[in-house]
Scaffold this motif. Structure first.
Motif, PDB file in Angstrom:
ATOM      1  N   GLY A   1      10.592  -4.876  -2.219  1.00  0.00           N
ATOM      2  CA  GLY A   1      10.831  -4.186  -3.478  1.00  0.00           C
ATOM      3  C   GLY A   1       9.604  -3.388  -3.891  1.00  0.00           C
ATOM      4  N   VAL A   2       9.818  -2.144  -4.288  1.00  0.00           N
ATOM      5  CA  VAL A   2       8.723  -1.235  -4.636  1.00  0.00           C
ATOM      6  C   VAL A   2       8.944  -0.718  -6.047  1.00  0.00           C
ATOM      7  N   ASP A   3       7.912  -0.845  -6.868  1.00  0.00           N
ATOM      8  CA  ASP A   3       7.944  -0.323  -8.238  1.00  0.00           C
ATOM      9  C   ASP A   3       6.919   0.795  -8.341  1.00  0.00           C
ATOM     10  N   MET A   4       7.381   2.007  -8.667  1.00  0.00           N
ATOM     11  CA  MET A   4       6.494   3.159  -8.762  1.00  0.00           C
ATOM     12  C   MET A   4       5.913   3.263 -10.155  1.00  0.00           C
ATOM     13  N   ASN A   5       4.582   3.477 -10.215  1.00  0.00           N
ATOM     14  CA  ASN A   5       3.875   3.593 -11.477  1.00  0.00           C
ATOM     15  C   ASN A   5       3.003   4.843 -11.463  1.00  0.00           C
ATOM     16  N   ALA A   6       2.302   5.060 -12.550  1.00  0.00           N
ATOM     17  CA  ALA A   6       1.542   6.298 -12.691  1.00  0.00           C
ATOM     18  C   ALA A   6       0.366   6.369 -11.736  1.00  0.00           C
ATOM     19  N   ASP A   7      -0.182   5.231 -11.308  1.00  0.00           N
ATOM     20  CA  ASP A   7      -1.369   5.257 -10.462  1.00  0.00           C
ATOM     21  C   ASP A   7      -1.274   4.373  -9.234  1.00  0.00           C
ATOM     22  N   HIS A   8      -0.153   3.707  -9.013  1.00  0.00           N
ATOM     23  CA  HIS A   8      -0.041   2.851  -7.835  1.00  0.00           C
ATOM     24  C   HIS A   8       1.422   2.523  -7.553  1.00  0.00           C
ATOM     25  N   LEU A   9       1.647   2.032  -6.343  1.00  0.00           N
ATOM     26  CA  LEU A   9       2.926   1.470  -5.932  1.00  0.00           C
ATOM     27  C   LEU A   9       2.776  -0.035  -5.833  1.00  0.00           C
ATOM     28  N   ALA A  10       3.545  -0.770  -6.602  1.00  0.00           N
ATOM     29  CA  ALA A  10       3.549  -2.229  -6.508  1.00  0.00           C
ATOM     30  C   ALA A  10       4.670  -2.648  -5.563  1.00  0.00           C
ATOM     31  N   ALA A  11       4.384  -3.584  -4.662  1.00  0.00           N
ATOM     32  CA  ALA A  11       5.357  -3.993  -3.648  1.00  0.00           C
ATOM     33  C   ALA A  11       5.271  -5.500  -3.450  1.00  0.00           C
ATOM     34  N   TRP A  12       6.431  -6.094  -3.146  1.00  0.00           N
ATOM     35  CA  TRP A  12       6.507  -7.525  -2.849  1.00  0.00           C
ATOM     36  C   TRP A  12       7.629  -7.745  -1.837  1.00  0.00           C
ATOM     37  N   ARG A  13       7.353  -8.582  -0.871  1.00  0.00           N
ATOM     38  CA  ARG A  13       8.339  -8.877   0.160  1.00  0.00           C
ATOM     39  C   ARG A  13       9.234 -10.025  -0.287  1.00  0.00           C
TER      40      ARG A  13
ATOM     41  N   MET B   1       7.950 -13.690  -0.995  1.00  0.00           N
ATOM     42  CA  MET B   1       7.163 -14.311   0.063  1.00  0.00           C
ATOM     43  C   MET B   1       5.751 -13.745   0.041  1.00  0.00           C
ATOM     44  N   GLY B   2       4.764 -14.628   0.231  1.00  0.00           N
ATOM     45  CA  GLY B   2       3.385 -14.186   0.290  1.00  0.00           C
ATOM     46  C   GLY B   2       2.884 -13.686  -1.049  1.00  0.00           C
ATOM     47  N   ALA B   3       1.955 -12.760  -0.994  1.00  0.00           N
ATOM     48  CA  ALA B   3       1.339 -12.205  -2.189  1.00  0.00           C
ATOM     49  C   ALA B   3       1.801 -10.772  -2.390  1.00  0.00           C
ATOM     50  N   PRO B   4       1.809 -10.300  -3.628  1.00  0.00           N
ATOM     51  CA  PRO B   4       2.194  -8.904  -3.872  1.00  0.00           C
ATOM     52  C   PRO B   4       1.131  -7.953  -3.344  1.00  0.00           C
ATOM     53  N   ARG B   5       1.530  -6.737  -3.074  1.00  0.00           N
ATOM     54  CA  ARG B   5       0.622  -5.704  -2.585  1.00  0.00           C
ATOM     55  C   ARG B   5       0.603  -4.541  -3.557  1.00  0.00           C
ATOM     56  N   ARG B   6      -0.487  -3.805  -3.538  1.00  0.00           N
ATOM     57  CA  ARG B   6      -0.633  -2.639  -4.414  1.00  0.00           C
ATOM     58  C   ARG B   6      -1.227  -1.490  -3.598  1.00  0.00           C
ATOM     59  N   PHE B   7      -0.597  -0.335  -3.665  1.00  0.00           N
ATOM     60  CA  PHE B   7      -1.040   0.855  -2.951  1.00  0.00           C
ATOM     61  C   PHE B   7      -1.348   1.935  -3.997  1.00  0.00           C
ATOM     62  N   SER B   8      -2.625   2.150  -4.227  1.00  0.00           N
ATOM     63  CA  SER B   8      -3.065   3.036  -5.302  1.00  0.00           C
ATOM     64  C   SER B   8      -3.089   4.491  -4.836  1.00  0.00           C
ATOM     65  N   TYR B   9      -2.962   5.402  -5.803  1.00  0.00           N
ATOM     66  CA  TYR B   9      -3.113   6.826  -5.552  1.00  0.00           C
ATOM     67  C   TYR B   9      -3.607   7.490  -6.826  1.00  0.00           C
ATOM     68  N   ASP B  10      -4.154   8.693  -6.678  1.00  0.00           N
ATOM     69  CA  ASP B  10      -4.706   9.464  -7.785  1.00  0.00           C
ATOM     70  C   ASP B  10      -3.920  10.757  -7.912  1.00  0.00           C
ATOM     71  N   LEU B  11      -3.262  10.944  -9.047  1.00  0.00           N
ATOM     72  CA  LEU B  11      -2.396  12.100  -9.251  1.00  0.00           C
ATOM     73  C   LEU B  11      -3.064  13.191 -10.072  1.00  0.00           C
ATOM     74  N   THR B  12      -4.380  13.215 -10.115  1.00  0.00           N
ATOM     75  CA  THR B  12      -5.091  14.294 -10.777  1.00  0.00           C
ATOM     76  C   THR B  12      -5.480  15.355  -9.755  1.00  0.00           C
TER      77      THR B  12
ATOM     78  N   HIS C   1      -0.404   9.302   1.608  1.00  0.00           N
ATOM     79  CA  HIS C   1      -1.276   8.215   2.073  1.00  0.00           C
ATOM     80  C   HIS C   1      -0.776   6.861   1.577  1.00  0.00           C
ATOM     81  N   ALA C   2      -0.349   6.788   0.322  1.00  0.00           N
ATOM     82  CA  ALA C   2       0.168   5.521  -0.207  1.00  0.00           C
ATOM     83  C   ALA C   2       1.447   5.104   0.509  1.00  0.00           C
ATOM     84  N   LEU C   3       2.344   6.052   0.770  1.00  0.00           N
ATOM     85  CA  LEU C   3       3.582   5.727   1.466  1.00  0.00           C
ATOM     86  C   LEU C   3       3.316   5.324   2.916  1.00  0.00           C
ATOM     87  N   THR C   4       2.325   5.930   3.547  1.00  0.00           N
ATOM     88  CA  THR C   4       1.982   5.543   4.920  1.00  0.00           C
ATOM     89  C   THR C   4       1.539   4.092   4.975  1.00  0.00           C
ATOM     90  N   ARG C   5       0.683   3.684   4.045  1.00  0.00           N
ATOM     91  CA  ARG C   5       0.250   2.281   4.020  1.00  0.00           C
ATOM     92  C   ARG C   5       1.407   1.338   3.721  1.00  0.00           C
TER      93      ARG C   5
END
Length: 546
Positions: free
Chosen positions: A309-321, A329-340, A352-356
């Protein structure tokens, strides 16, 4: 509490229908650049003229009118250049037409919200589902005047749409307005003029299957040689046979280069576009072609190995399996990005965030990623959040459309399905049912992390809440099982939890006390008599004699 809106069913998003790759034209000579500038400027003037004719036709346009426009452009270019120009014009007019419809819908939504708020008493507080009245009499008066402005704009927009009138700026409306704010844009007049002219150039050609290397107008050979069919007025600049100009550089496509080479060798259609990046002073060529749509997997097959599951936010993508039963399962993950910054920088950050994210999904062995099917068109309206400028700017800056397009394209190349779910109440219910249970002494679960669990469970078809309401106390045998975590086919779902003997204290471990395993010796209140030792006393002697 207002009535909850219905939740749409989740579905597997379709894959991309085309591919576009870009590479730089390195090693161009001054003569090559001059020829490219002349070709782009000449064809750009023809494209502007054709767009004006197309907008003048409006809704009365037909196939015969299209043929007439193409015949008029052919003497000044060529038949293939004329076909590319008229097709690009038609696509641009259709895009402007769709944008006009969105503009009308936004005006209607703004008028509806404004009328509702004006009808409410001044100062009345709003709810989570509807805004309240305006804060002061001054704001109420200003919004009542704005209502008339919106209604006038809507009347004009509807009249234009009924008449088939669209307004298109070749080169971009934003760049045209920048001409009046050169100091704020940190541009000189000459720099702006160069950028404006480059954006209005036209140097793109559609592919044609069966022709040499898939394109007769802009041709790229398998070894990277780039040649252009010059328009008739510029044929004297040719340095090759048949009025062609061969550039001095060679090109290679690093991304999807194998697919491009296969199409070139097989003479399959490939469209090319040559353009200048005025900020960097570099020339680029973009190759694009259509691909057959990937067969969409059934949602059950995509969820066979769980979901992320992926939740899109203003500065990161929050994900959990989540596993197949909807348990995180496991720990949540966060994939940050800068939209400036610039649009190119923002796009690179999203990629880059989607690749990770996709690399992590492949490592986990998951074949599906669940995202919200977001559309903030109704939430960005100025009438609903007029004084909350920061919130409106935050929502407007979230690249929902770009992220969805990028994710479906990149996921299709990795074999991962993208499941779109209804975004209603995911953040609220996720925080209500999952944020506190998933918080530990070493990990603080955020509201965004809890939303990822809600998104993943909705994609799997599970309710977001962890357990159903408890059964009635007087009908517990008829109310059925309480938990909804496991399916009906899971073994042991109706069984009791295994009993671990011993007291539950911090000082004495389980199974180590003196009375471990003997529940009757612990003298618990309310202990049933059927678990106690019972023995019948002997009868009195008087009764025994009888």
């Amino acid at each position: 509490m207002g009535e909850l809106r219905s939740i749409a069913a989740s579905f597997v998003a379709s894959g991309p229908s085309g591919v576009a790759v870009r590479t730089r034209l390195k090693g161009l000579t001054l003569g090559d650049e001059e020829v490219l500038r002349l070709v782009g400027a000449h064809l750009g003037s023809l494209a502007s003229r054709d767009l004006k004719a197309r907008c003048r036709d409006g809704l009365e346009h037909s196939g015969e009118a299209w043929a007439v426009r193409k015949r008029e452009l052919t003497p000044a270019s060529s038949s293939r250049w004329a076909g590319s120009i008229t097709k690009a014009t038609h696509d641009q007019w259709a895009l402007a037409r769709r944008c006009q419809l969105v503009y009308v819908q936004n005006l209607e939504a703004g008028i509806h919200t404004n009328e509702d708020r004006l009808a409410l008493p001044v100062g009345q507080k709003g709810t989570k589902t509807a805004p309240g009245g305006y804060r002061s009499q001054r704001e109420w008066h200003a919004k009542s005047r704005r209502l008339h402005v919106l209604e006038d704009r809507l009347t004009a927009a509807r009249a234009d749409r009924e008449a088939g009138v669209v307004r298109v700026v070749r080169g971009g409306k934003q760049l045209a307005r920048t001409r009046h704010h050169l100091e704020a844009a940190q541009l000189t007049e000459s720099a702006w003029r160069g950028r404006w002219e480059a954006e209005r150039w036209f140097c793109q050609a559609d592919g044609e299957s069966g022709k040499r290397y898939g394109n007769e107008t802009i041709r790229v050979s398998p070894d990277g040689e780039v040649s252009i069919k010059l328009p008739t007025p510029l044929a004297h600049l040719a340095n090759a046979a048949h009025g062609r100009y061969v550039l001095a550089c060679r090109v290679t496509f690093a991304h999807r280069g194998g697919e491009w080479a296969d199409r070139v060798v097989a003479n399959r259609a490939i469209a090319y576009r040559i353009h200048l990046d005025t900020r960097r002073g570099r020339w680029y060529v973009t190759a694009s072609w259509q691909i057959p749509p990937t067969p969409t997997l059934p949602i059950e097959a995509a969820l066979a190995h769980g979901v992320i599951g992926v939740d899109m936010n203003a500065d990161h993508l929050a994900a959990w399996r989540l596993d197949t039963h909807g348990n995180p399962m496991g720990a949540p993950r966060r994939f940050s990005y800068d939209l400036t910054g610039t649009a190119v920088h923002r796009d690179a950050q999203v990629r880059h965030a989607l690749t990770r994210l996709l690399h992590w999904a492949r490592t986990c062995g998951v074949k599906a990623v669940a995202v919200e099917d977001l559309d903030f068109a109704a939430e960005k309206t100025r009438e609903k959040h007029g004084h909350r400028k920061r919130f409106r700017r935050l929502i407007s800056g979230m690249p929902t459309g770009r992220l969805r397009a990028r994710l479906t394209s990149m996921a299709d190349a990795t074999g991962i399905a993208v499941i779109a779910v209804d975004p209603a109440y995911t953040s609220r219910w996720g925080a209500q049912h999952w944020q506190k249970p998933l918080t530990t002494t070493t990990r603080k679960t955020t509201r965004h992390d809890a939303a990822t669990v809600a998104i993943g469970r909705r994609a799997q078809g599970h309710p977001i809440r962890r357990r159903t309401a408890p059964p009635p106390h007087d009908r517990s045998d008829r109310a059925g099982h309480r938990t909804v975590q496991a399916g009906t086919v899971v073994p042991g779902r109706e069984g009791t939890r295994p009993r671990i003997p011993g007291p539950r204290t911090r000082s004495v471990g389980a199974g180590r006390g003196a009375n471990a395993g003997n529940q009757n010796a612990q003298h618990r209140p309310g202990r049933s008599a059927e678990h106690e030792t019972w023995q019948q006393d002997s009868l009195p002697l008087s009764l025994q004699e009888r």
